[in-house]
Design a protein around this motif. Structure first.
Motif, short mmCIF file in Angstrom:
data_model
loop_
_atom_site.label_atom_id
_atom_site.label_comp_id
_atom_site.label_asym_id
_atom_site.label_seq_id
_atom_site.Cartn_x
_atom_site.Cartn_y
_atom_site.Cartn_z
N ALA A 5 0.83 -1.20 0.00
CA ALA A 5 0.00 0.00 0.00
C ALA A 5 0.87 1.26 0.00
N VAL A 6 1.95 1.25 0.79
CA VAL A 6 2.86 2.40 0.82
C VAL A 6 3.51 2.60 -0.54
N ALA A 7 3.94 1.48 -1.17
CA ALA A 7 4.59 1.57 -2.47
C ALA A 7 3.64 2.12 -3.53
N MET A 8 2.38 1.65 -3.52
CA MET A 8 1.42 2.13 -4.51
C MET A 8 1.08 3.60 -4.30
N ARG A 9 1.00 4.02 -3.04
CA ARG A 9 0.74 5.44 -2.78
C ARG A 9 1.91 6.30 -3.25
N ALA A 10 3.13 5.82 -3.02
CA ALA A 10 4.31 6.56 -3.49
C ALA A 10 4.33 6.63 -5.00
N LEU A 11 3.96 5.51 -5.66
CA LEU A 11 3.92 5.51 -7.12
C LEU A 11 2.88 6.50 -7.63
N ARG A 12 1.73 6.55 -6.96
CA ARG A 12 0.69 7.49 -7.39
C ARG A 12 1.18 8.94 -7.26
N VAL A 13 1.83 9.24 -6.14
CA VAL A 13 2.36 10.59 -5.95
C VAL A 13 3.39 10.92 -7.03
N LEU A 14 4.26 9.94 -7.34
CA LEU A 14 5.26 10.16 -8.38
C LEU A 14 4.60 10.43 -9.73
N LEU A 15 3.56 9.67 -10.06
CA LEU A 15 2.86 9.88 -11.33
C LEU A 15 2.21 11.25 -11.38
N ILE A 16 1.64 11.68 -10.26
CA ILE A 16 1.00 13.00 -10.23
C ILE A 16 2.05 14.09 -10.42
N VAL A 17 3.20 13.93 -9.76
CA VAL A 17 4.28 14.92 -9.92
C VAL A 17 4.76 14.96 -11.36
N LEU A 18 4.95 13.77 -11.96
CA LEU A 18 5.38 13.72 -13.36
C LEU A 18 4.33 14.37 -14.27
N ALA A 19 3.05 14.05 -14.02
CA ALA A 19 1.98 14.62 -14.85
C ALA A 19 1.95 16.14 -14.74
N LEU A 20 2.10 16.65 -13.51
CA LEU A 20 2.13 18.11 -13.33
C LEU A 20 3.32 18.72 -14.07
N GLY A 21 4.45 18.01 -14.05
CA GLY A 21 5.62 18.50 -14.77
C GLY A 21 5.38 18.56 -16.26
N PHE A 22 4.76 17.51 -16.82
CA PHE A 22 4.47 17.52 -18.25
C PHE A 22 3.43 18.57 -18.60
N CYS A 23 2.44 18.77 -17.71
CA CYS A 23 1.45 19.84 -17.94
C CYS A 23 2.14 21.19 -18.00
N ALA A 24 3.02 21.44 -17.02
CA ALA A 24 3.73 22.72 -16.98
C ALA A 24 4.60 22.89 -18.22
N TYR A 25 5.24 21.81 -18.66
CA TYR A 25 6.09 21.90 -19.85
C TYR A 25 5.27 22.20 -21.10
N SER A 26 4.10 21.53 -21.22
CA SER A 26 3.28 21.75 -22.42
C SER A 26 2.79 23.19 -22.53
N VAL A 27 2.53 23.82 -21.37
CA VAL A 27 2.10 25.23 -21.38
C VAL A 27 3.30 26.15 -21.59
N ALA A 28 4.40 25.89 -20.86
CA ALA A 28 5.58 26.76 -20.96
C ALA A 28 6.20 26.74 -22.35
N SER A 29 6.16 25.57 -23.01
CA SER A 29 6.77 25.46 -24.33
C SER A 29 6.02 26.28 -25.38
N GLN A 30 4.76 26.63 -25.09
CA GLN A 30 3.97 27.45 -26.02
C GLN A 30 3.53 28.75 -25.36
N TRP A 31 4.35 29.23 -24.42
CA TRP A 31 3.92 30.37 -23.62
C TRP A 31 3.63 31.60 -24.47
N VAL A 93 1.43 11.88 -19.00
CA VAL A 93 2.70 11.16 -18.99
C VAL A 93 2.77 10.34 -20.28
N PRO A 94 3.89 10.36 -21.01
CA PRO A 94 3.97 9.63 -22.28
C PRO A 94 3.55 8.17 -22.14
#
Length: 330
Positions: A5-31, A93-94
Motif C-alpha cells: 500500500a505504501v509503495a502504490m501510494r508513493a507511485l501514485r504521488v510520483l505519477l502525479i508529480v510527473l503529470a504536473l511536470g508535463f502539464c507545466a512543460y506543455s504550457v511553458a513550451s507554447q507560452w 505522462v507519455p
C-alpha cells in the motif's frame, strides 16, 4: 498500512508529480503563442469555454461511473469524481497506460476488483472513441472538405466501432482481455440499458466540447450557421486523432494539427492555430482544476453508502460478482 500500500501510494504521488511536470512543460513550451492567443479573446469567452470544458469532462466521468456500476461496483458520485479527476492526470505522462494504472489502484482502495475497473475504463475509452468518430462522421462530411480529404479513413471506422459497443461483443472482448491478463471473468455483462446511458453521457460530453470549440471560433472571427456543427466535429475528430498517437502525452501535437486542418477553411488566416492552442491550454487547466478538486474531496469525511452503492464499490446487499478474487488488503 502494509508495504504494498505504501509503495502504490508513493507511485501514485510520483505519477502525479510527473503529470504536473508535463502539464507545466506543455504550457511553458507554447507560452508566447498562448499569451498571444488569449490576448485575442475576451476573458468572458475564455471563462465560458473553460466552464463548458469542465462540464464535458464531468459528463465523461458519469459515463465511466455508469459502466463501473453496470459491472457490479457502483461508487458514490464524490468518490467516482475524485478517482476519475486525479487519475486523468496520468494521460499527460507519455504512453497511454498511466491513467488506467492509477485508476485501477485508486478504485482498489474502495474494494473494486481490478477486472471491473479495467473493464469499465476500457469501455469508457472505447465508447468515447466510437462516439467521437460517429459525431465527426455525422457533422464533418457535409461541412468540411478538408476533413473529408485528410481523415476519410477514420470516418469509415465509425459504424464498425459503434456496432462493437453491443453488449454481446463487449462481453466477449472483455472476456478475452481478462484471460490474457490472467484475471477471472466477469459474472455478468454490461446490459444494453447501461450501455445506452453511458453512450448518452458520452455524446453529451462531445456536444459540450463542441460548444467549447465553437465559443473559441466565434472569438477569432468565425461565423455562419454551420459553425457549431463544424466546431463539434472538428474537436471530436481532433481528439480521436490525438488519442491514436500513442507516444504523445494527452495527444499533444496530433490534436492541434487535426483541429487546424479542419478549421482552416472557415476561419481567418492564423485563427485556427489560435483556437487549437487556446483549447489545449484551457482543457489542461480544466484537468488541473478537476484534479485539485478531487484531492480536496479526498480529504473530506467519508459517508456511508446510499441505496445505489457504498464506499466499497460493491452492490449493497448482493454478493461479489467476480469469482475467485481475494479481498483487497488494507
Amino acid at each position: 498500512m502494509n508495504t504494498k500500500a505504501v509503495a502504490m501510494r508513493a507511485l501514485r504521488v510520483l505519477l502525479i508529480v510527473l503529470a504536473l511536470g508535463f502539464c507545466a512543460y506543455s504550457v511553458a513550451s507554447q507560452w508566447d503563442a498562448t499569451t498571444k492567443a488569449f490576448q485575442e479573446m475576451s476573458w468572458a469567452t475564455l471563462a465560458g469555454a473553460l466552464a463548458v470544458g469542465l462540464a464535458g469532462l464531468f459528463s465523461w466521468t458519469l459515463a465511466w461511473r455508469t459502466f463501473l456500476g453496470g459491472l457490479g461496483s457502483p461508487l458514490p458520485l464524490r468518490v467516482a469524481y475524485r478517482i476519475s479527476a486525479v487519475s486523468q492526470l496520468g494521460k499527460y505522462v507519455p504512453g497511454k497506460v498511466w491513467a488506467l494504472v492509477t485508476q485501477i489502484e485508486m478504485t482498489r482502495e474502495h474494494k473494486v476488483p481490478a477486472e471491473r475497473s479495467f473493464g469499465s475504463t476500457l469501455l469508457a475509452v472505447a465508447t468515447s472513441t466510437a462516439c467521437g468518430l460517429a459525431v465527426a462522421a455525422v457533422t464533418l462530411p457535409l461541412t468540411s472538405a478538408a476533413a473529408r480529404r485528410e481523415y476519410w479513413w477514420l470516418f469509415l471506422l465509425a459504424p464498425f466501432m459503434i456496432a462493437a459497443l453491443h453488449p454481446k461483443i463487449v462481453t466477449w472482448a472483455l472476456g478475452v482481455l481478462l484471460r490474457l491478463v490472467r484475471r477471472p471473468p466477469l459474472e455478468h455483462p454490461v446490459s444494453l440499458g447501461v450501455t445506452l446511458r453511458a453512450v448518452g453521457w458520452t455524446v453529451l460530453g462531445w456536444v459540450l466540447f463542441g460548444v467549447h470549440t465553437w465559443l473559441l471560433c466565434l472569438a477569432v472571427g468565425g461565423d455562419g450557421p454551420g459553425l457549431p456543427f463544424l466546431a463539434t466535429g472538428a474537436y471530436s475528430l481532433a481528439f480521436v486523432a490525438g488519442f491514436i498517437v500513442f507516444i504523445a502525452p494527452g495527444g499533444i501535437g496530433a490534436r492541434e494539427a487535426a483541429l487546424t486542418v479542419v478549421l482552416t477553411p472557415v476561419l481567418p488566416a492564423g485563427a485556427p492555430v489560435v483556437v487549437a492552442i487556446a483549447s489545449r491550454v484551457l482543457l489542461t487547466i480544466a484537468d488541473l482544476v478537476n484534479a485539485g478538486a478531487g484531492m480536496l474531496l479526498g480529504r473530506g469525511p467519508r459517508s456511508g453508502g446510499s441505496g445505489t452503492g457504498d464506499e466499497t464499490g460493491n452492490e449493497g446487499g448482493r454478493p461479489v460478482l467476480v469469482r475467485d478474487t481475494q479481498p483487497t488488503k488494507e
